[in-house]
Every structure is written in C-alpha cells, then in structure tokens.
Scaffold this motif. Structure first.
Motif, PDB file in Angstrom:
ATOM      1  N   TRP A 173       0.828  -1.209   0.000  1.00 28.31           N
ATOM      2  CA  TRP A 173       0.000   0.000   0.000  1.00 28.31           C
ATOM      3  C   TRP A 173       0.867   1.265   0.000  1.00 28.31           C
ATOM      4  O   TRP A 173       1.693   1.456   0.912  1.00 28.31           O
ATOM      5  CB  TRP A 173      -0.892   0.038   1.235  1.00 28.31           C
ATOM      6  N   PRO A 174       0.674   2.166  -0.961  1.00 27.42           N
ATOM      7  CA  PRO A 174       1.389   3.453  -0.922  1.00 27.42           C
ATOM      8  C   PRO A 174       1.085   4.248   0.345  1.00 27.42           C
ATOM      9  O   PRO A 174       1.896   5.069   0.776  1.00 27.42           O
ATOM     10  CB  PRO A 174       0.870   4.172  -2.173  1.00 27.42           C
ATOM     11  N   GLU A 200      -9.610  16.841  -1.215  1.00 25.13           N
ATOM     12  CA  GLU A 200     -10.608  16.904  -2.290  1.00 25.13           C
ATOM     13  C   GLU A 200     -10.008  17.388  -3.603  1.00 25.13           C
ATOM     14  O   GLU A 200     -10.532  17.054  -4.685  1.00 25.13           O
ATOM     15  CB  GLU A 200     -11.761  17.809  -1.868  1.00 25.13           C
ATOM     16  N   ASP A 201      -8.902  18.135  -3.548  1.00 27.09           N
ATOM     17  CA  ASP A 201      -8.259  18.615  -4.774  1.00 27.09           C
ATOM     18  C   ASP A 201      -7.178  17.653  -5.271  1.00 27.09           C
ATOM     19  O   ASP A 201      -6.530  17.916  -6.278  1.00 27.09           O
ATOM     20  CB  ASP A 201      -7.644  20.001  -4.540  1.00 27.09           C
ATOM     21  N   LYS A 202      -6.995  16.526  -4.572  1.00 29.52           N
ATOM     22  CA  LYS A 202      -6.014  15.519  -4.982  1.00 29.52           C
ATOM     23  C   LYS A 202      -6.640  14.122  -4.921  1.00 29.52           C
ATOM     24  O   LYS A 202      -6.191  13.255  -4.176  1.00 29.52           O
ATOM     25  CB  LYS A 202      -4.771  15.583  -4.083  1.00 29.52           C
ATOM     26  N   PRO A 203      -7.687  13.886  -5.699  1.00 32.71           N
ATOM     27  CA  PRO A 203      -8.400  12.606  -5.606  1.00 32.71           C
ATOM     28  C   PRO A 203      -7.538  11.397  -5.958  1.00 32.71           C
ATOM     29  O   PRO A 203      -7.865  10.279  -5.563  1.00 32.71           O
ATOM     30  CB  PRO A 203      -9.557  12.774  -6.600  1.00 32.71           C
ATOM     31  N   GLU A 204      -6.436  11.624  -6.661  1.00 29.10           N
ATOM     32  CA  GLU A 204      -5.574  10.490  -7.017  1.00 29.10           C
ATOM     33  C   GLU A 204      -4.952   9.827  -5.794  1.00 29.10           C
ATOM     34  O   GLU A 204      -4.590   8.646  -5.824  1.00 29.10           O
ATOM     35  CB  GLU A 204      -4.463  10.948  -7.981  1.00 29.10           C
ATOM     36  N   GLN A 231      -6.342   6.333  -3.989  1.00 26.67           N
ATOM     37  CA  GLN A 231      -5.975   4.974  -4.370  1.00 26.67           C
ATOM     38  C   GLN A 231      -4.771   4.444  -3.597  1.00 26.67           C
ATOM     39  O   GLN A 231      -4.394   3.277  -3.763  1.00 26.67           O
ATOM     40  CB  GLN A 231      -5.706   4.904  -5.876  1.00 26.67           C
ATOM     41  N   ASP A 232      -4.158   5.283  -2.769  1.00 27.95           N
ATOM     42  CA  ASP A 232      -3.057   4.814  -1.918  1.00 27.95           C
ATOM     43  C   ASP A 232      -3.570   3.860  -0.830  1.00 27.95           C
ATOM     44  O   ASP A 232      -2.789   3.112  -0.238  1.00 27.95           O
ATOM     45  CB  ASP A 232      -2.349   6.003  -1.244  1.00 27.95           C
ATOM     46  N   VAL A 233      -4.863   3.923  -0.558  1.00 32.28           N
ATOM     47  CA  VAL A 233      -5.491   3.076   0.465  1.00 32.28           C
ATOM     48  C   VAL A 233      -6.301   2.007  -0.263  1.00 32.28           C
ATOM     49  O   VAL A 233      -7.225   2.328  -1.017  1.00 32.28           O
ATOM     50  CB  VAL A 233      -6.397   3.905   1.395  1.00 32.28           C
ATOM     51  N   ARG A 234      -5.999   0.738  -0.028  1.00 35.50           N
ATOM     52  CA  ARG A 234      -6.550  -0.335  -0.850  1.00 35.50           C
ATOM     53  C   ARG A 234      -7.295  -1.378  -0.011  1.00 35.50           C
ATOM     54  O   ARG A 234      -6.814  -2.487   0.205  1.00 35.50           O
ATOM     55  CB  ARG A 234      -5.417  -1.004  -1.648  1.00 35.50           C
ATOM     56  N   ARG A 254     -13.394   0.240  -2.342  1.00 32.31           N
ATOM     57  CA  ARG A 254     -13.222   1.039  -1.124  1.00 32.31           C
ATOM     58  C   ARG A 254     -11.772   1.490  -1.043  1.00 32.31           C
ATOM     59  O   ARG A 254     -10.848   0.672  -1.086  1.00 32.31           O
ATOM     60  CB  ARG A 254     -13.595   0.227   0.109  1.00 32.31           C
ATOM     61  N   SER A 255     -11.578   2.797  -0.908  1.00 32.72           N
ATOM     62  CA  SER A 255     -10.230   3.378  -0.923  1.00 32.72           C
ATOM     63  C   SER A 255     -10.124   4.447   0.152  1.00 32.72           C
ATOM     64  O   SER A 255     -10.897   4.454   1.115  1.00 32.72           O
ATOM     65  CB  SER A 255      -9.962   3.990  -2.300  1.00 32.72           C
ATOM     66  N   GLY A 256      -9.209   5.374  -0.036  1.00 36.05           N
ATOM     67  CA  GLY A 256      -9.085   6.491   0.891  1.00 36.05           C
ATOM     68  C   GLY A 256     -10.308   7.380   0.884  1.00 36.05           C
ATOM     69  O   GLY A 256     -10.565   8.102   1.855  1.00 36.05           O
ATOM     70  N   LYS A 257     -11.082   7.324  -0.189  1.00 35.33           N
ATOM     71  CA  LYS A 257     -12.282   8.155  -0.293  1.00 35.33           C
ATOM     72  C   LYS A 257     -13.291   7.798   0.790  1.00 35.33           C
ATOM     73  O   LYS A 257     -14.079   8.636   1.231  1.00 35.33           O
ATOM     74  CB  LYS A 257     -12.903   7.989  -1.679  1.00 35.33           C
ATOM     75  N   GLU A 258     -13.281   6.539   1.226  1.00 39.90           N
ATOM     76  CA  GLU A 258     -14.190   6.079   2.273  1.00 39.90           C
ATOM     77  C   GLU A 258     -13.454   5.859   3.588  1.00 39.90           C
ATOM     78  O   GLU A 258     -13.868   5.045   4.403  1.00 39.90           O
ATOM     79  CB  GLU A 258     -14.859   4.769   1.843  1.00 39.90           C
TER      80      GLU A 258
END
Length: 483
Positions: free
Chosen positions: A37-38, A122-126, A129-132, A141-145
């Motif tokens: 995981w990054p 919110e300005d760096k949605p990429e 994906q560091d959270v998997r 489900r990623s860092g967004k959640e």
C-alpha cells in the motif's frame, strides 16, 4: 493470492479476509497484509507536503490524568498546518508564536482526529488509491471512504463504542495503544450519551485512572490491550468499547468503518436517542452552561427533523426485515455505492448532513454477514493475532512478539494503572440498572449531609441506556409492522 507485484504475496485472499472481518466477534490484528500500500508512506512529513500549507483542526488536551474522562467538550481547538504541528510536537523554539503558542507541548497533546480523506484531499483525488481496502475483500473502497488521524504523544479518544459497523484501522506512523472491552461489559463501563454525538456511546469511566468509588462495577470489566505498530491493521468488531492513546511523539492512522446488516436496527436506536436527548437537553436553561452537544454535532436538531429521521430509520429497518424474510438478499455494492453507511459517523459536521436527508438512511445495503455454519475455522497464527484479555496476557502472550510488514513488533501493555481514589462529598451515584440512587459514602469522609437533586443527565442515563433504547426500538418495530 498474488497482486500485480509478483513479490507481494499476502497471507489471505480478499475473500477469506472479508469472511474473517464480517464474522469475527473478537478484536484481532492482521499482519503482512498492506506491504504494497502506498499509504504506508503517509508519515506527517509526506502529508504536510501533500497539503501544501492547508490548515486542519487540532483538538488539544492536557496530558495530566484525572478521574474524569477528557471529553471533546472540555478540549481546546486550533487551526494549524501539519508543518506547525510537527515543529510543536518536537518542541522547536519557533512555536513560541503561531497557533500552538499557548500550549506547552510537554503539558498538552494535539490530535487531528476524524479527518475525512475525501474532504482534506478533495483537490487531490488520485491520493485516494493509496489506500486499498480491496485487499480486505471490499473492492472499490479506498481512501475516499476512509478517515485520517494524526496525533502527538498522549493524544487520545475517550472510551466509547460505535453504534454502526465494524472498524478496520491501519497504523502508518508511530504506535497507538488500544484498550478494548467486549459488548458484554457495557454495564460495567457506565454508558452515557452526554456529551451527545450520533453513533458514539461514551463511557463515564476514565479507564486509565478509574474512579472505583463512583464506578465500582468497572472492576468486572475485561480489558483487551494491544499496541498497534506501523503496517498492522486492527479489526474492532461491532460494539466493542475502545480507548485509544498515542504512545509515540507522532502517530498517523487510517481507518474505515464497514457497514453491517445490524446497522438498520442501530439507526432506529440512534434516532430514538437523538429525539430524547435533544428534547430534554434543549428544554434546559442555556445559562446552566452544560456543554452537552459534542463539537462534532453542528446543532441540536428540532423535534420535527428528529421525528422525520426516526420515521426514515424505522421504514428502512422494516424494509430490510421484509427483504430478509422473503429471501431476496441484496447483492454487494461496489464503487461509489460502496461508500459505507457507517462512514457517515461524523459527516454531519464535515458536510452539513441533515438527519432527514443523509445517505445514512437511503443507501443500498452491502456486505451481508456470512452465517456461522458457513464459516471455516478462523486462521489465527502469525498473520492474524488475537487481542487477548489482559488477565491472560502474562500466561499466554507475555513473551510473544510478532513481526509486521515494516519489521515492527506487536507489544502488549503493562498492567493497567489505577490511580488514587478521591473522596467526593456531594456526588450522586447512579448505577446502570437505574435502581435506587444514593449519596456517596466514604469511611474517611463520613456521610454526606447536603442535599443533592437528580439532574436531567441522571435521567437521561436511564432513559437512553442502551438496553432501554433497544427495547423501545423493538416496540416501534412491532408497531410499524402492525400498520
């Protein structure tokens, strides 16, 4: 199971990991599951660079340990950058000015807690994906959640249980010590809804320095204590109490709440609780100065809104029951639909979410809990470590250390510290069974002579006791079915 990186071999497949998460009813630590995981590189220096000077809110509390829990209503709050936080936590002279200037780092701790990654980045949605969490069986489900926690040594969360979901916690930087208590110990922890926050039931006991004169039943509670190191993931099962403290100079954690089928009933219980607490506490004289609303709650919602919220919760629960009984189980959602209902835990303050319109009550259900008979034996071992009761620690786990992804080890806490018991003369003692109240008596102090009246908080401790609320929710469900 092998990921795209052929060298990254995980001990459990996503399917097996999800089965463990959804079925295990005791806390456990996953090891060697997140090496690729990054997000493991999300130390404070890295996050500071990513935020580019953006400020976030920190909660500050005293390091001194009192007999009373240090609730969020008694903390101070500052807005600061991570660069300023890092300098302050290291005791740098530059902190004589700036947001932390009034707080000596040797006397205070600071905590940026419950920070939704989707909001602060919110300005760096990429970066999401560091959270998997897909590695744990939750695709999409990623860092967004997920939620970010950044603290200094001593930073802590008061002992509480979460009404919704179960919890997966990744330790990224530094170590945190978790004190966990099973749901069956609820009465021993003297639950309270003051301060009020939806989905959080707090304990009146400061578990690191318990007042055993006031809370004698706490002696019967069984602590499960574990120190979480970087690269390890803790599973906190549904309704397990937990007190969490940072034990290193700087700590970073990431968590995600996983929704469960039982959350529908829990939302009915929370809606009943909100209605009662808001109605009774809002009727008090504001000049009393009782800070009953947790800072995470924007305002005391009106009776009309609370009634709408209750109706939606009951309707969703009955619909879920009908679906379950008819055997038409919904399939698991992915992607955007997978945003956890439980992740709305503190969304009200972050996004201005109203109880009547929040996705908390309207999203599709996902992740059905496997039936017990369908489960294989839980594969405890070097990659899945039980968090054992503290009383068994010396004989069973005393000398055991487990290597994690990063080479850190899983440590157990030493014996719990019990501080001095102070005589409190005019204190009213209420037990969780809502039986007869009595003035505190102490052999050194003699009988209390002054009169003490019941407060609205004493009444609420009985009215919104989890067992009472559960019974009321069942009665409402029955009434809803009869219509």
């Amino acid at each position: 199971y092998k990921s795209l990186n052929s060298e990254d071999v995980k001990p459990f497949t996503p399917e097996k990991t999800k089965e463990i998460v959804m079925s295990l009813q005791q806390p456990a630590v996953f090891c060697n599951m997140v090496g690729s995981w990054p997000a493991l590189h999300w130390n404070v220096n890295y996050l500071s660079a990513m935020l580019e000077g953006k400020t976030i809110q920190f909660r500050l509390g005293l390091k001194t340990v009192d007999l009373v829990p240090q609730f969020e209503t008694s903390c101070s709050y500052v807005e600061a950058t991570l660069e300023e936080f890092l300098a302050w936590s290291c005791g740098q002279p530059s902190c004589l000015s700036g947001p932390f200037s009034c707080y000596d780092h040797s006397k205070y701790w600071a905590y940026a807690d419950y920070k939704y990654i989707a909001r602060i980045f919110e300005d760096k949605p990429e970066i999401f994906q560091d959270v998997r969490w897909s590695d744990f069986g939750f695709p999409g489900r990623s860092g967004k959640e997920s939620t970010l926690w950044i603290g200094s040594e001593g930073a802590n969360t008061p002992c509480h249980l979460d009404s919704y979901g179960c919890n997966l916690v990744l330790q990224v930087q530094g170590r945190k010590r978790w004190h966990l208590f099973p749901p069956g110990d609820t009465s021993f922890l003297y639950p309270t809804r003051i301060p009020y926050e939806e989905s959080s039931i707090f304990s009146k006991v400061n578990i690191t320095n318990p007042d055993l004169k006031r809370f004698p039943e706490f002696r019967n509670a069984t602590a499960h204590v574990v120190t979480l190191s970087p690269g390890q993931v803790l599973l906190v099962p549904r309704h397990w109490w937990h007190y969490v403290e940072s034990i290193d100079p700087v700590t970073v954690s990431i968590n995600s709440w996983i929704e469960l089928d039982a959350d529908h009933e829990a939302r009915v219980e929370e809606a009943i609780t909100r209605m009662l607490v808001c109605a009774i506490k809002s009727a008090e004289n504001p000049s009393d100065g009782d800070l009953w609303l947790n800072p995470t709650e924007v305002e005391a919602t009106s009776h009309e809104i609370n009634l709408q919220y209750l109706n939606k919760a009951v309707s969703a629960y009955l619909k879920c029951q009908e679906t379950s009984e008819s055997g038409q189980a919904r399939s698991s959602s992915t992607g955007a639909k997978q945003r956890t209902n439980a992740s709305c835990k503190r969304k009200r303050r972050e996004d201005g979410c109203e109880p009547g319109s929040c996705t908390l009550l309207t999203q599709e259900r996902g992740f059905p809990t496997p039936k017990a008979e369908e489960l294989q034996e839980i594969p405890f071992g070097p990659h899945l470590i039980r968090v054992l009761p503290q009383s068994h620690k010396t004989s069973v786990m005393g000398a055991v250390t487990i290597e994690s992804d990063s080479g850190d080890r899983l440590h157990e806490n030493e014996g719990e510290h019990f501080g001095k018991l102070l005589c409190k003369r005019e204190r009213l003692v209420m037990n969780n069974n809502c039986e007869t109240s009595a003035h505190q008596m102490d052999s050194d102090c003699g009988p209390c002579t002054s009169q003490t009246a019941l407060s609205t908080n004493d009444l609420l401790d009985c009215l919104v006791n989890p067992r009472v609320i559960s019974l009321v929710a069942q009665l409402l469900g029955t009434k809803g079915r009869s219509r």
